[in-house]
Motif scaffolding. Structure first.
Motif, PDB file in Angstrom:
ATOM      1  N   GLY A  95       0.824  -1.348   0.198  1.00  0.00           N
ATOM      2  CA  GLY A  95       0.001   0.102  -0.132  1.00  0.00           C
ATOM      3  C   GLY A  95       0.816   1.306  -0.030  1.00  0.00           C
ATOM      4  O   GLY A  95       0.368   2.303   0.663  1.00  0.00           O
ATOM      5  N   GLU A  96       2.049   1.136  -0.385  1.00  0.00           N
ATOM      6  CA  GLU A  96       2.977   2.234  -0.367  1.00  0.00           C
ATOM      7  C   GLU A  96       2.759   3.337  -1.593  1.00  0.00           C
ATOM      8  O   GLU A  96       3.313   4.535  -1.485  1.00  0.00           O
ATOM      9  N   GLN A  97       2.138   2.914  -2.793  1.00  0.00           N
ATOM     10  CA  GLN A  97       1.881   3.677  -3.810  1.00  0.00           C
ATOM     11  C   GLN A  97       0.389   3.618  -4.417  1.00  0.00           C
ATOM     12  O   GLN A  97      -0.207   2.767  -4.001  1.00  0.00           O
ATOM     13  N   LEU A  98      -0.002   4.722  -5.155  1.00  0.00           N
ATOM     14  CA  LEU A  98      -1.287   4.846  -5.637  1.00  0.00           C
ATOM     15  C   LEU A  98      -1.425   4.110  -6.911  1.00  0.00           C
ATOM     16  O   LEU A  98      -2.473   3.332  -7.024  1.00  0.00           O
ATOM     17  N   CYS A  99      -0.317   3.751  -7.616  1.00  0.00           N
ATOM     18  CA  CYS A  99      -0.311   3.228  -8.924  1.00  0.00           C
ATOM     19  C   CYS A  99       1.370   2.808  -9.379  1.00  0.00           C
ATOM     20  O   CYS A  99       1.829   3.630  -8.901  1.00  0.00           O
ATOM     21  N   CYS A 100       1.249   1.762 -10.335  1.00  0.00           N
ATOM     22  CA  CYS A 100       2.622   1.636 -10.800  1.00  0.00           C
ATOM     23  C   CYS A 100       2.933   2.622 -12.010  1.00  0.00           C
ATOM     24  O   CYS A 100       1.971   3.197 -12.501  1.00  0.00           O
ATOM     25  N   LYS A 101       4.243   2.553 -12.362  1.00  0.00           N
ATOM     26  CA  LYS A 101       4.547   3.369 -13.676  1.00  0.00           C
ATOM     27  C   LYS A 101       3.772   3.107 -14.662  1.00  0.00           C
ATOM     28  O   LYS A 101       3.529   3.806 -15.784  1.00  0.00           O
ATOM     29  N   HIS A 102       3.422   1.853 -15.077  1.00  0.00           N
ATOM     30  CA  HIS A 102       2.820   1.397 -16.377  1.00  0.00           C
ATOM     31  C   HIS A 102       1.441   1.868 -16.373  1.00  0.00           C
ATOM     32  O   HIS A 102       1.006   2.300 -17.330  1.00  0.00           O
ATOM     33  N   GLN A 103       0.817   1.762 -15.150  1.00  0.00           N
ATOM     34  CA  GLN A 103      -0.489   2.391 -15.129  1.00  0.00           C
ATOM     35  C   GLN A 103      -0.543   3.964 -15.252  1.00  0.00           C
ATOM     36  O   GLN A 103      -1.643   4.695 -15.996  1.00  0.00           O
ATOM     37  N   LEU A 104       0.567   4.776 -14.758  1.00  0.00           N
ATOM     38  CA  LEU A 104       0.369   6.319 -15.103  1.00  0.00           C
ATOM     39  C   LEU A 104       0.957   6.377 -16.520  1.00  0.00           C
ATOM     40  O   LEU A 104       0.310   7.017 -17.029  1.00  0.00           O
ATOM     41  N   ALA A 105       1.681   5.561 -16.992  1.00  0.00           N
ATOM     42  CA  ALA A 105       1.983   5.649 -18.513  1.00  0.00           C
ATOM     43  C   ALA A 105       0.702   5.532 -19.372  1.00  0.00           C
ATOM     44  O   ALA A 105       0.326   6.251 -20.466  1.00  0.00           O
ATOM     45  N   ALA A 106      -0.040   4.616 -18.966  1.00  0.00           N
ATOM     46  CA  ALA A 106      -1.280   4.036 -19.655  1.00  0.00           C
ATOM     47  C   ALA A 106      -2.211   5.519 -19.564  1.00  0.00           C
ATOM     48  O   ALA A 106      -2.814   5.969 -20.632  1.00  0.00           O
TER      49      ALA A 106
END
Length: 132
Positions: A95-106
């Motif tokens: 639970g340390e991040q809201l989303c991963c870099k792949h989700q952000l890139a998408a």
């Protein structure tokens, strides 16, 4: 929904409405997502986001390039799932991040309209998703 998620959602909607991103919006997203956002912008700049759309339904999933030497690609839904290790470790488990870099890139590619569009039949999309 957390205050961070609400703030991010407001920025994404502004970007979607203009199909462009301002320095202020970039600063806010960087503040909210940190290094994951930096990595996501590199993926988008390298045209590493594909949207695989089923026809005739219009349903879609993203296929996002990784940054490792192996250049793996990960299937994800921008707002709630990614097949990468970081999603399960940093987001679901810790639970340390809201989303991963792949989700952000998408999400960034979708908001700006700068993804590679791949059209397949709904049946092909269903088979692809069944392997997740």
């Amino acid at each position: 929904m957390s205050a961070s998620s609400l703030a991010a959602e407001a920025v994404w909607k502004d970007i979607e409405s203009t199909r462009s991103v301002t320095d202020d919006q970039l600063s806010i997203l960087h503040f909210l997502f940190g290094k994951n956002f930096e990595r996501a912008t590199r993926i988008v700049d390298q045209r590493g986001v594909k949207r695989i759309s089923g026809e005739p339904s219009g349903r879609f999933v993203f296929q996002v390039m990784g940054e490792s030497q192996r250049k793996e690609e990960y299937f994800c839904f921008a707002e709630n799932y990614c097949a990468c290790y970081s999603f399960f470790y940093d987001i679901v488990n810790r639970g340390e991040q809201l989303c991963c870099k792949h989700q952000l890139a998408a999400r960034l590619a979708l908001s700006l309209g700068v993804f590679i569009e791949v059209k397949v039949s709904d049946e092909q999309l269903a088979v692809l998703l069944s392997k997740l």
